[in-house]
Design an enzyme around this catalytic site. Sequence first.
Site, short mmCIF file in Angstrom:
data_model
loop_
_atom_site.label_atom_id
_atom_site.label_comp_id
_atom_site.label_asym_id
_atom_site.label_seq_id
_atom_site.Cartn_x
_atom_site.Cartn_y
_atom_site.Cartn_z
N LYS A 35 48.19 53.56 48.72
CA LYS A 35 47.12 53.45 49.58
C LYS A 35 47.30 52.58 50.57
CE LYS A 35 44.33 50.56 46.54
NZ LYS A 35 43.39 50.44 45.33
N TYR A 244 44.81 25.42 71.15
CA TYR A 244 43.48 25.39 71.43
C TYR A 244 42.58 24.19 70.69
CZ TYR A 244 43.40 30.23 73.42
OH TYR A 244 44.00 31.18 74.08
C1 LIG Z 1 44.05 50.15 44.22
C2 LIG Z 1 44.01 50.75 42.96
C3 LIG Z 1 44.94 50.73 42.00
C4 LIG Z 1 46.44 49.75 42.18
O1 LIG Z 1 45.78 48.47 42.01
P1 LIG Z 1 46.88 47.21 41.93
O2 LIG Z 1 45.82 46.08 41.25
O3 LIG Z 1 47.25 47.14 43.26
O4 LIG Z 1 47.99 47.53 40.86
C5 LIG Z 1 45.00 51.59 41.06
N1 LIG Z 1 43.83 52.20 40.72
C6 LIG Z 1 42.70 52.34 41.62
C7 LIG Z 1 41.33 53.10 41.38
C8 LIG Z 1 42.76 51.41 42.79
O5 LIG Z 1 41.79 51.46 43.58
#
Ligand SMILES: *Cc1c(COP(=O)(O)O)cnc(C)c1O
Length: 349
Positions: A35, A244
């Site tokens: 994702k 700045y």
């Molecule tokens: C983001 C997510 C993961 C992966 O989590 P990590 O901590 O990056 O391994 C797995 N399951 C769900 C539902 C998530 O939202």
Amino acid sequence: MGTGTLKIDLDAVVANWRALDAMTASHVETTAVVKADAYGLGAARVAKALAKAGARKFFVAVAEEGAAVRQALGPGPEVCVFSGHMRGDTDMIHDLQLTPMVNSLEQLTRQIEALPGHAFGVQLDSGMGRLGMSPDEWAAVRHIALSQNPMLIMSHLACSDEPDHAMNALQLTRFKEMTDGIETPRSLAATGGTLLGSDYHFDLVRPGIGLYGGFPYQDAQNVVTLTLPVVQIREVAVGETVGYSNSWTADRPSKIATVSAGYADGLLRKLSDRALLWCGSDSCKLAGRVSMDLLTVDVTDLHETPRSLDILCEHQNADQLAEIAETIGYEILTSLGARYTKRYVEGHQ
Ligand SMILES: *Cc1c(COP(=O)(O)O)cnc(C)c1O
């Protein structure tokens, strides 16, 4: 070269995936969470490298991300969507063969009515309070959901990066109460849950951050190197200020390197006056505020005149930079801006 170079070691991503896979029993499938454009590193390239290494299921947050991953991978691997079947998603889910994790009766109904026979999973809320059906909702609709043969029943842990947190065992118990006796494959663990041990693995684990070298997977290989070009170097006399709001003042004759990257590239203003940059194994400190496109760095003590400096590298990973900025490695990675040139390293092992 005006912009920074984000070097992404796909061999290290694959090695991390294999190492996490080796922590689970052979019947447990290790998938990959890609994702947010694979946590900022480029979902198409990351997913392709992992598919080549043997990953058969990929998870994304929303259908649009799933469409991009499907286009990169082609038919075959399963592309699963955490946000489920949202209004307006039906065509994309159908045309690109995505697998929604339905989160509510409303989504379940939409899925069954719009796409009968199409693969889906079910997401349950075992205590995170974010996505998924509550225990009551699940009890009311499970016979409907199960009659449609879901490919997965999953839930997500709220505190799995703290192994001793009581919430882990509580969510494990609740997940079992909601799913014991059901034949459908089950999944509870992301990276943290994978590290918690076999009680948490069920049939499928869903690591994300661990693939990209982040906490809580401490033994991960480093994946990311971010190298920023030096635009110019100036001599600064005692008492002169830099940046700045005049926030940095030279207390000795100094050399300041102006480096091409700033908060528009995801280098948070919180890093001002605090973060380190690296020239090989020598460190040097930010001098003054992070501005939109530029950083100013005190390179007085370096033995050489640097042409570029690293802000993410083996000496300082996203978690270490995150600590300076009072955030987490996930946020550092997913904030990395669009201006960097991405360079992928692959096929060296
Ligand atoms: C983001 C997510 C993961 C992966 O989590 P990590 O901590 O990056 O391994 C797995 N399951 C769900 C539902 C998530 O939202």
